[in-house]
Design an enzyme around this catalytic site. Structure first.
Site, PDB file in Angstrom:
ATOM      1  N   HIS A 158       0.924  -1.281  -0.026  1.00  0.00           N
ATOM      2  CA  HIS A 158       0.074  -0.129  -0.051  1.00  0.00           C
ATOM      3  C   HIS A 158       0.773   1.284  -0.061  1.00  0.00           C
ATOM      4  CE1 HIS A 158      -3.431   2.508   1.404  1.00  0.00           C
ATOM      5  NE2 HIS A 158      -2.630   3.107   1.689  1.00  0.00           N
ATOM      6  N   GLU A 159       1.738   1.588   0.963  1.00  0.00           N
ATOM      7  CA  GLU A 159       2.666   2.481   0.838  1.00  0.00           C
ATOM      8  C   GLU A 159       3.641   2.521  -0.176  1.00  0.00           C
ATOM      9  OE1 GLU A 159       1.794   4.601   2.983  1.00  0.00           O
ATOM     10  OE2 GLU A 159       0.669   3.385   4.429  1.00  0.00           O
ATOM     11  N   GLU A 187      -4.539   7.919  -3.014  1.00  0.00           N
ATOM     12  CA  GLU A 187      -5.123   6.674  -2.253  1.00  0.00           C
ATOM     13  C   GLU A 187      -5.451   5.784  -3.412  1.00  0.00           C
ATOM     14  OE1 GLU A 187      -4.498   5.599   0.539  1.00  0.00           O
ATOM     15  OE2 GLU A 187      -4.425   7.512   1.535  1.00  0.00           O
ATOM     16  N   HIS A 228       1.861   4.592  -2.793  1.00  0.00           N
ATOM     17  CA  HIS A 228       1.906   5.930  -2.559  1.00  0.00           C
ATOM     18  C   HIS A 228       3.402   6.441  -3.073  1.00  0.00           C
ATOM     19  CE1 HIS A 228      -1.858   6.836  -0.574  1.00  0.00           C
ATOM     20  NE2 HIS A 228      -1.407   6.079   0.535  1.00  0.00           N
TER      21      HIS A 228
END
Length: 502
Positions: A267-268, A297, A271
């Site tokens: 997820h990160e 997001e 980003h």
């Protein structure tokens, strides 16, 4: 002063301001990773001093003079040209910033730093009574901020504007009404299905030092440039961009649960790949910034879920896990893939499955809306939180740290941020569908370890544009149609219908 010179001076001034922001980002990373316990008080004063400096720069009268001098200039005639985009966004920020008194900007910055430090301390002790006065001060100051910057319909819209320009509470309520209804209907069918995934596959012995090594290799292979970043442990995972060549991520590790570190890191990394894909030549200007947090997001949620929970992804990466974790001996690929997509109503947002995740966000959005409509007091948040978890997910927190105190966002004063996670899911469904239609089905490509085509598609359609367009318009241009929750609903039905034989 001629328009060209005015623009050059304005641009240089704003880039210098961006360097101060960059140093603040570095201090924020340190506060959430390695700062000594006794250093928080001084760090809060540092942030207050920096906030004062930045507020003075954002409201410097020379900005207004430069903006007046470039108004109507020929080189701004194309609204999508970098100079025009920069001037438009600088004007928006300048006008908003001027409405905020300096003492309020400083008080907010200090309260945010103090609130985050208090959250770390009191969450660990499960002490709501100790924490909630910090949260109340943040809510009070944020209400003042909303009134200062102004709004057309309601205070919450003023907060949304900081994270997702152009978004409004009324439209979000429509999104959550449809998505919440359809999600709960699908959830009921999934839980009733006889094709339930195996339990406990991700809850085994997973040595933390091995997890860290595996996670680092995995995110590097999907496209996160580790020579321009780093991975560190933290209480609450985040990504932070210091500047070109320095985009950092964090994750958290549990020795008996693999999912948190694994999917948190993906997820990160999503980003971070967005930040690493922004045009470096425009750093320090709006053309070098992300379009909004919903778009941000969309990148993290797309990589975490559409990619990271796909069968093709694990056809490629599961051998890496089996080589490193003896606890996966005897667990087949299909079994692991189903476990990675297991749907189980739970308490913790960052560990929620893909289907129920938006219900966690809907709860937070509705509570925030009630706070800023003054329909709910801060002291009453735990009860309201628990009631919504019972109603929406059928679970109830046994304590505060797995309930109302689980997220850092409110402690950091980030009211209005939570809805961007669901907007990100909406946008991600649109983007992934459009990329798949153009590039072909990704399953075989992922199985071969080919992630670059998707990343390059996103870089061309999303990353390269910076803040050229407002978020919804950017998604529409990238996909050929306006974004809507219906596409996300269809995606969820397809994915979980296949997994659960619906």
């Amino acid at each position: 002063m001629n328009p060209e010179n005015a623009y050059a001076e304005l641009r240089q001034f704003q880039i210098e301001t961006a360097y101060y922001h960059s140093l603040g980002a570095l201090a924020g990373w340190d506060q959430r990773t390695y700062i000594p316990r006794k250093g928080h008080e001084h760090r809060a004063r540092q942030f207050a001093a920096l906030a004062q400096l930045l507020h003075r720069r954002r409201t410097d009268p020379r900005i207004g003079e430069w903006l007046d001098a470039v108004s109507g200039a020929d080189f701004l005639s194309d609204p999508a040209a970098p100079a025009a985009v920069n001037v438009r966004e600088w004007r928006r920020v300048y006008e908003r910033s001027r409405r905020v008194p300096e003492e309020l900007a400083v008080a907010l910055a200090q309260a945010q730093s103090e609130g985050e430090s208090a959250w770390e301390q009191f969450r660990r002790a499960d002490d709501w009574e100790g924490f909630w006065p910090y949260l109340k001060r943040l809510v009070d100051l944020t209400r003042e901020y909303a009134e200062a910057v102004g709004y057309e319909s309601e205070a919450y819209d003023a907060l949304l504007e900081d994270y997702e320009p152009g978004e409004r509470a009324a439209r979000l309520q429509e999104v959550f009404a449809l998505l919440g209804r359809e999600t709960r209907s699908l959830l009921e069918a999934v839980l009733a299905s006889p094709q339930q995934p195996p339990a406990g596959v991700l809850e085994r012995d997973y040595p933390v030092e091995v997890q860290a090594r595996v996670v680092r290799e995995l995110v590097g292979r999907i496209g996160y440039d580790l020579e321009a970043g780093r991975i560190d442990p933290t209480t609450h995972p985040f990504e932070l961009s210091v500047g070109p060549g320095d985009v950092r991520i964090t994750t958290r590790y549990y020795p008996d649960y693999l999912g948190a570190a694994l999917f948190g890191a993906i997820h990160e990394a999503g980003h971070a790949m967005y930040e690493q894909g922004l045009p470096a030549e425009h750093w320090g200007t709006p053309m070098g910034e992300a379009a909004g947090m919903g778009v941000h997001e969309s990148q993290s949620r797309l990589w975490e879920n559409a990619v990271g929970r796909s069968l093709g992804f694990w056809r490629h990466f599961y051998p890496l896990l089996q080589e490193n974790f003896s606890s996966l001996a005897g667990v087949g690929l299909e079994e692991f893939h189903r476990a990675a997509n297991a749907v189980r109503p739970s308490l913790i947002r960052v560990e929620a499955d893909e289907l129920t995740y938006n219900l966690h966000i809907q709860i937070r959005f509705e509570l925030e809306l009630a706070l800023f409509r003054r329909e709910l007091d801060v002291a009453d948040l735990p009860g309201a939180w628990n009631e919504k978890y019972r109603d929406y997910l059928g679970v109830e927190p046994p304590d505060y740290k797995s309930g109302v105190m689980q997220d850092v966002h409110w402690a950091a004063g980030l009211f209005g941020y939570f809805p961007t996670y669901t907007l990100g899911n909406v946008y991600a469904a649109e983007l992934y569908g459009a990329a798949r239609a153009e590039l072909g089905d990704f399953e075989e490509a992922f199985a071969r370890g080919e992630f670059a085509p998707l990343l390059e598609w996103l870089r061309g359609r999303i990353h390269a544009h910076g803040r050229r367009y407002q978020p919804r318009r950017l998604i529409e241009l990238a996909t050929g149609r306006p974004p809507g929750a219906g596409t996300l609903v269809a995606y969820l039905r397809e994915r979980f219908g296949n997994l659960y034989g619906l």
